[in-house]
Design an enzyme around this catalytic site. Structure first.
Site, short mmCIF file in Angstrom:
data_model
loop_
_atom_site.label_atom_id
_atom_site.label_comp_id
_atom_site.label_asym_id
_atom_site.label_seq_id
_atom_site.Cartn_x
_atom_site.Cartn_y
_atom_site.Cartn_z
N HIS B 274 0.81 -1.36 0.05
CA HIS B 274 0.34 0.14 0.26
C HIS B 274 0.62 1.70 0.27
O HIS B 274 1.52 1.35 1.26
CB HIS B 274 -1.03 -0.08 0.82
CG HIS B 274 -0.76 0.21 2.33
ND1 HIS B 274 -0.74 0.75 3.92
CD2 HIS B 274 -0.92 -1.17 3.26
CE1 HIS B 274 0.18 0.78 4.31
NE2 HIS B 274 -0.25 -0.52 4.61
N ASP B 286 6.12 0.43 6.58
CA ASP B 286 4.44 0.20 7.22
C ASP B 286 4.16 1.05 5.80
O ASP B 286 3.86 2.24 6.37
CB ASP B 286 3.50 0.26 8.30
CG ASP B 286 2.35 -0.34 7.63
OD1 ASP B 286 1.23 0.35 8.88
OD2 ASP B 286 1.74 -0.22 6.88
N GLU B 320 -4.71 1.79 2.34
CA GLU B 320 -5.13 1.12 2.94
C GLU B 320 -6.07 0.98 4.50
O GLU B 320 -5.87 -0.04 5.40
CB GLU B 320 -3.91 -0.02 2.54
CG GLU B 320 -4.20 -1.61 3.38
CD GLU B 320 -3.74 -1.86 5.23
OE1 GLU B 320 -2.81 -1.00 5.30
OE2 GLU B 320 -4.18 -2.46 5.21
N GLU B 321 -5.05 1.91 4.86
CA GLU B 321 -4.94 1.93 5.86
C GLU B 321 -6.37 3.11 6.90
O GLU B 321 -6.66 2.54 7.77
CB GLU B 321 -3.74 3.20 6.91
CG GLU B 321 -2.21 2.98 6.55
CD GLU B 321 -2.01 1.53 7.20
OE1 GLU B 321 -3.09 1.46 7.58
OE2 GLU B 321 -1.23 1.32 7.79
N ASP B 349 3.33 -6.65 3.50
CA ASP B 349 2.43 -5.26 3.49
C ASP B 349 2.32 -5.95 5.43
O ASP B 349 2.22 -5.76 6.75
CB ASP B 349 0.98 -4.66 3.97
CG ASP B 349 0.63 -3.57 4.96
OD1 ASP B 349 -0.70 -3.57 5.16
OD2 ASP B 349 1.45 -3.00 5.20
N HIS B 418 3.52 2.23 12.37
CA HIS B 418 2.65 3.30 13.11
C HIS B 418 3.29 4.45 13.42
O HIS B 418 1.80 4.82 15.38
CB HIS B 418 0.82 3.28 13.07
CG HIS B 418 0.74 2.04 12.67
ND1 HIS B 418 -0.74 2.00 12.45
CD2 HIS B 418 0.22 1.78 11.07
CE1 HIS B 418 -1.00 1.32 11.36
NE2 HIS B 418 -0.17 1.48 10.50
#
Lengths: 463, 463
Positions: B274, B286, B320-321, B349, B418
């Site tokens: 992503h 990520d 995607e998130e 991912d 994140h």
């Protein structure tokens, strides 16, 4: 990062349960004891080269750790070790010009272990670069009175960086004598690493009795590249000053303790790592990892109240890096014992990264298939057969001991190996603990089952 | 570190050769292209939340990358994405006393994605701590008008940290509505990580339409522990100020390009990751890792002159998130296509650490045994069956696409996930490249063979 809950739950539900592994994981992951042990080794002792005061401190530290865990029969196994010490280390190079010398530049170097030193003013000479022993042979007549720079790179295309190490380290061991054979006065070797920084990596070398002993140092990758560029542009002269020397041998010891087996106490499974380290960084991965794996494995087994049927013995081997005197003395003890059988041995000397499995001297690893269940809990269930376990337990092969060596993920190991970057901060607590638990689980499999018998030869199918 | 040359040589000689994998490894390891691509993404674009200018920049970046590689049919696949923006984020707590309030202390927090904001002065209330949804239910009558602090720890005893993530992330998603159900005015959630620092980790949450939308923030582990201690000692009041808000949706796109297959061009193997990231750090692991794996896999295939029989298509999925709009639009395209067959899809991912294998929707992974040979070159030869491939390709399951997801070593991933620590510096070039090469090799197996047929049911042995 999406949610893959369904997948993970399915994987979880598919994985067979091993209660012993579950107990080890519960305790190990909540306490992260291996990292605590390694922190103590790195901070309270630090780098600990054989023969040094720090190595002596490490011996006391190891004994205290074993007593704190409550191991049986904690004692020292004496050995005599070489005592090499580093001194001043400076390498400067320049381009000679008709009007004098060009500006001098420094290289980041460190003496290789066991190298002789130079006079105070160092040795000075033109630099000849070679990329292999073959290349050196081809330039044999150009080397006399010069300094040979072995610029062999670590090959990144092997699956494991340990294979790359095997391919490159022969230069570290043999560069000095190979160069001396053709009359060189000193040698430089590109550090055995793939990390592009200005930190040199040391390691042992050995002299061939047939040739003069010339000084030899490792060069960091960035410095090696600088030297290479200068040589490509013209003549380069270099001054190498090494203050290292070999002092008289020192008495030392490996540290031994165990959990005595309940049913076959005379059958011994050794688990270990090497207690000495190079005099760089904190010896965190090499081999603080193996030491902490060993001690943590026995700590969790003991504290969980697990009673192995055979004896599991921790050996913190002294002097692996430059002599193997600890390994030799342990072998001699085991060979002479009239009561004990050296059944199996597990060494951890490949760092503290996430475990993948074990190399083993056993040729047919399918006899270990049942053990993959418990090891899969730590995803350390690969067996690489027909190999070695580690330098410290290799002598036990002669006693028919089954050898095992922990094989962790290899990508980062040589970034730090034998350098000032081998520090606690580059070890991950979870990865380190997984290694300790994998060692514990394998040791328990061996202690409770012995070494599985080889399979009978397959009968031909009925025709 | 000893010399285990014999072992390594033996292992090397035992490993069957896969020429394609050898070619990939030679090129990949000498060029380390994945890290170069990731460097560019991290430095030239950086964090890139859906709807932001950075995400728009990422789309252009992705297109340029694909053109530079020389992919066929490079184009954008439009989608409309939510546009949530972070604002001021402050949490202060204190102990109320009869003479006024105790000293105020700050907590390291960040709003969870899609949370509503607070008034400028924030919301203030007593803090109620719960350790689970069950615990919250038990304290339902104590929650009205208060701030609920969900202090559920990530469970370190799972084999994979992704399992631990699955166990903990439900609190991130559902804490706000669970607390609102009982009349709370705000919620705090312990960050989904196992790293003890003062860096909070964000991530998406979703509101249950049945309850009020209350603001929700994640707390770093150190701050969570501080809050926990204060609550254990007595009443704690907290003021939470969040300036985040949801703006109108924005037009955006996923980026698509391919190498058209030579024999069955209509049969498509998607590889992807992503393109969006959370607005923290650089979105390096990520999912910069998945993006660089995808682009590097096609770069090496193309530059080596390998011609896959089926089409290998790179999709850099947007959003995607927090919405999956890119995934939905790709599914809709594939479902509507009258010419193409969505044969297989591989998503990366799960970060840029050393690859271990692939999760797959296929239930019987023994049909893939022959492919372990080539994947073993990167030691990425495990298959975890009956699972998922990734959130962006999951919608393709409905089209009977065989799904695969790269599974790397998991120990460190959630240290960075994140958070502001998800930066290039925490990615290792070799590990990242191994992941790219594993994706490339699996894609080529699929492109050249299709998806292997399930094995026929075993016939009962003749009695």
């Amino acid at each position: 990062m999406g949610m893959v809950l369904a997948a993970l739950s399915l994987i979880l539900s598919q994985t067979p349960v091993d209660k012993t592994s579950d107990m080890l994981m519960e305790k190990g992951m909540r306490e992260l004891g291996a990292y605590r042990i390694l922190s103590s080794l790195c901070k309270d002792v630090g780098a600990r080269l054989s023969g040094s005061p720090e190595a002596a401190k490490a011996v006391k530290w190891g004994e205290a750790q074993m007593h704190a865990i409550g191991l049986d029969n904690v004692h020292l196994l004496p050995c005599v070790v070489p005592h090499w010490v580093r001194g001043k280390e400076v390498a400067t190079f320049w381009t000679p010009t008709p009007n004098g010398n060009g500006p001098k530049a420094k290289l980041a170097i460190c003496a290789l272990g066991m190298s002789v030193g130079t006079p105070d003013a160092g040795v000075t000479g033109d630099v000849v670069e070679v990329t292999s022993f073959k290349d050196l042979d081809a330039k044999a007549d150009k080397v006399k009175g010069k300094i040979v720079f072995f610029n062999h790179s670590m090959n990144p295309t092997f699956t494991s960086t340990f294979q790359a190490y095997g391919d490159a380290v022969g230069y570290r061991w043999g560069a000095a004598s190979a160069a001396a054979k053709y009359g060189a006065k000193a040698a430089l070797v590109r550090s055995v690493t793939m990390r592009y920084d200005d930190v040199p990596h040391t390691g042992a070398m050995a002299y061939d009795k047939a040739y003069d002993k010339i000084p030899v140092a490792a060069v960091s990758l960035l410095s090696a590249n600088r030297l290479h560029k200068a040589i490509a542009a013209g003549v380069v002269q270099l001054n190498l000053q090494l203050g290292c020397q070999t002092l008289p041998d020192e008495p030392s010891a490996s540290v031994v303790g165990e959990i005595v087996g309940t049913e076959h106490p005379e059958e011994v499974i050794v688990i270990g790592g090497h207690l000495d380290s190079w005099d760089k960084g904190q010896g965190a991965h090499d081999d603080g990892a193996g030491i902490s794996h060993t001690l943590e494995a026995l700590r969790v087994i003991k504290e969980l109240g697990i009673k192995p049927k055979r004896t599991i013995r921790a050996v913190l081997f002294m002097n692996e890096e430059n002599g193997g005197r600890g390994a030799t003395s342990y072998h001699d003890y085991a060979a002479a014992s009239k009561t004990e059988k050296a059944l199996a041995a597990i060494e951890s000397d490949s760092g503290g990264f996430a475990p993948r499995g074990f190399g083993t001297s056993l040729k047919d690893v399918s006899i270990l298939d049942a053990w993959k269940t418990g090891l899969a809990r730590f995803e350390a269930d690969r067996f690489y057969g027909g190999g070695e376990g580690g330098a410290d337990i290799e002598p036990l092969r002669a006693l028919n001991t089954a050898l095992f060596g922990l094989v962790p993920e290899s990508s980062r190991y040589f970034d730090f190996h034998h350098s000032d970057n081998d520090r606690l901060t580059n070890v991950h607590p979870r990865e380190l603990e997984l290694g300790a638990l994998a060692v514990a689980r394998l040791a328990l499999y061996l202690a409770d089952n012995g070494v599985p018998a080889p399979k009978p030869a397959e009968k031909p199918a009925k025709g």
